[in-house]
Design a protein around this motif. Structure first.
Motif, PDB file in Angstrom:
ATOM      1  N   GLN A  30      42.679 -15.934 -12.510  1.00 11.91           N
ATOM      2  CA  GLN A  30      43.528 -14.763 -11.990  1.00 11.91           C
ATOM      3  C   GLN A  30      42.676 -13.667 -12.061  1.00 11.91           C
ATOM      4  O   GLN A  30      42.594 -13.061 -10.765  1.00 11.91           O
ATOM      5  N   ASP A  31      42.022 -13.069 -13.014  1.00 11.27           N
ATOM      6  CA  ASP A  31      41.062 -11.980 -12.930  1.00 11.27           C
ATOM      7  C   ASP A  31      39.566 -12.259 -12.781  1.00 11.27           C
ATOM      8  O   ASP A  31      38.870 -11.231 -12.954  1.00 11.27           O
ATOM      9  N   MET A  32      39.223 -13.512 -12.752  1.00 12.23           N
ATOM     10  CA  MET A  32      37.791 -14.008 -12.717  1.00 12.23           C
ATOM     11  C   MET A  32      37.044 -13.497 -14.103  1.00 12.23           C
ATOM     12  O   MET A  32      35.801 -13.332 -13.905  1.00 12.23           O
ATOM     13  N   LYS A  33      37.649 -13.131 -15.071  1.00 12.24           N
ATOM     14  CA  LYS A  33      36.855 -12.821 -16.403  1.00 12.24           C
ATOM     15  C   LYS A  33      36.161 -14.190 -16.771  1.00 12.24           C
ATOM     16  O   LYS A  33      36.659 -15.160 -16.626  1.00 12.24           O
ATOM     17  N   LYS A  34      35.086 -13.822 -17.388  1.00 12.13           N
ATOM     18  CA  LYS A  34      33.952 -14.912 -17.876  1.00 12.13           C
ATOM     19  C   LYS A  34      33.675 -14.738 -19.199  1.00 12.13           C
ATOM     20  O   LYS A  34      33.100 -13.396 -19.671  1.00 12.13           O
ATOM     21  N   ILE A  35      33.512 -15.834 -20.061  1.00 12.69           N
ATOM     22  CA  ILE A  35      33.089 -15.750 -21.204  1.00 12.69           C
ATOM     23  C   ILE A  35      32.024 -16.769 -21.484  1.00 12.69           C
ATOM     24  O   ILE A  35      32.278 -17.953 -21.165  1.00 12.69           O
ATOM     25  N   ILE A  36      30.626 -16.437 -21.800  1.00 14.72           N
ATOM     26  CA  ILE A  36      29.784 -17.399 -22.007  1.00 14.72           C
ATOM     27  C   ILE A  36      29.899 -18.151 -23.090  1.00 14.72           C
ATOM     28  O   ILE A  36      30.129 -17.451 -24.285  1.00 14.72           O
ATOM     29  N   LEU A  37      29.878 -19.571 -22.999  1.00 16.62           N
ATOM     30  CA  LEU A  37      30.239 -20.212 -24.167  1.00 16.62           C
ATOM     31  C   LEU A  37      29.037 -20.993 -24.843  1.00 16.62           C
ATOM     32  O   LEU A  37      28.937 -21.171 -25.967  1.00 16.62           O
ATOM     33  N   GLY A  38      27.794 -21.134 -24.093  1.00 18.02           N
ATOM     34  CA  GLY A  38      26.642 -21.648 -24.774  1.00 18.02           C
ATOM     35  C   GLY A  38      26.152 -22.808 -23.711  1.00 18.02           C
ATOM     36  O   GLY A  38      26.846 -23.167 -22.762  1.00 18.02           O
ATOM     37  N   LYS A  39      24.892 -23.491 -24.147  1.00 14.93           N
ATOM     38  CA  LYS A  39      24.315 -24.283 -23.127  1.00 14.93           C
ATOM     39  C   LYS A  39      24.717 -25.755 -23.591  1.00 14.93           C
ATOM     40  O   LYS A  39      24.181 -26.769 -22.853  1.00 14.93           O
ATOM     41  N   THR A  40      25.326 -26.052 -24.635  1.00 20.15           N
ATOM     42  CA  THR A  40      25.773 -27.478 -24.955  1.00 20.15           C
ATOM     43  C   THR A  40      27.322 -27.388 -24.973  1.00 20.15           C
ATOM     44  O   THR A  40      27.829 -26.253 -25.377  1.00 20.15           O
ATOM     45  N   ILE A  41      27.871 -28.643 -25.153  1.00 22.54           N
ATOM     46  CA  ILE A  41      29.263 -28.825 -25.463  1.00 22.54           C
ATOM     47  C   ILE A  41      29.435 -28.287 -26.867  1.00 22.54           C
ATOM     48  O   ILE A  41      30.567 -27.768 -27.045  1.00 22.54           O
ATOM     49  N   GLU A  42      28.644 -28.683 -27.826  1.00 22.83           N
ATOM     50  CA  GLU A  42      28.872 -28.354 -29.110  1.00 22.83           C
ATOM     51  C   GLU A  42      28.869 -26.924 -29.249  1.00 22.83           C
ATOM     52  O   GLU A  42      29.884 -26.244 -30.243  1.00 22.83           O
ATOM     53  N   GLU A  43      27.979 -26.135 -28.715  1.00 24.25           N
ATOM     54  CA  GLU A  43      27.828 -24.553 -28.694  1.00 24.25           C
ATOM     55  C   GLU A  43      29.267 -23.921 -28.021  1.00 24.25           C
ATOM     56  O   GLU A  43      29.673 -23.045 -28.560  1.00 24.25           O
ATOM     57  N   ALA A  44      29.656 -24.766 -26.899  1.00 22.10           N
ATOM     58  CA  ALA A  44      31.051 -24.349 -26.203  1.00 22.10           C
ATOM     59  C   ALA A  44      32.113 -24.441 -27.237  1.00 22.10           C
ATOM     60  O   ALA A  44      33.052 -23.670 -27.312  1.00 22.10           O
ATOM     61  N   ARG A  45      32.161 -25.518 -27.982  1.00 26.57           N
ATOM     62  CA  ARG A  45      33.265 -25.885 -28.816  1.00 26.57           C
ATOM     63  C   ARG A  45      33.316 -24.675 -30.144  1.00 26.57           C
ATOM     64  O   ARG A  45      34.414 -24.213 -30.230  1.00 26.57           O
ATOM     65  N   GLU A  46      31.986 -24.449 -30.352  1.00 28.73           N
ATOM     66  CA  GLU A  46      32.030 -23.522 -31.353  1.00 28.73           C
ATOM     67  C   GLU A  46      32.323 -22.137 -30.940  1.00 28.73           C
ATOM     68  O   GLU A  46      33.223 -21.419 -31.751  1.00 28.73           O
TER      69      GLU A  46
END
Length: 61
Positions: A30-46
């Protein structure tokens, strides 16, 4: 994010996670807000857990 492969999208398509230049990014469409989660799936989950998005973290494998 045009050209970035989407690895997750919610049921109403208002949020998605894309792999953009080697980093996973949570995008609200909706607003194209972006949150960087990490380089791996595990980093993204955390990161998702840190921001209280356990619902999404549980869906990533």
């Amino acid at each position: 994010m045009a050209g970035a492969p989407t690895i997750w999208v919610n049921s109403d398509m208002s949020e998605q996670i894309a792999d953009f230049n080697g980093e996973y990014v949570l995008i609200t469409t909706q607003d194209m807000k972006k949150i960087i989660l990490g380089k791996t799936i595990e980093e993204a989950r955390e990161k998702l857990k840190e921001i209280g998005r356990y619902d999404i973290a549980a869906q990533l494998r």
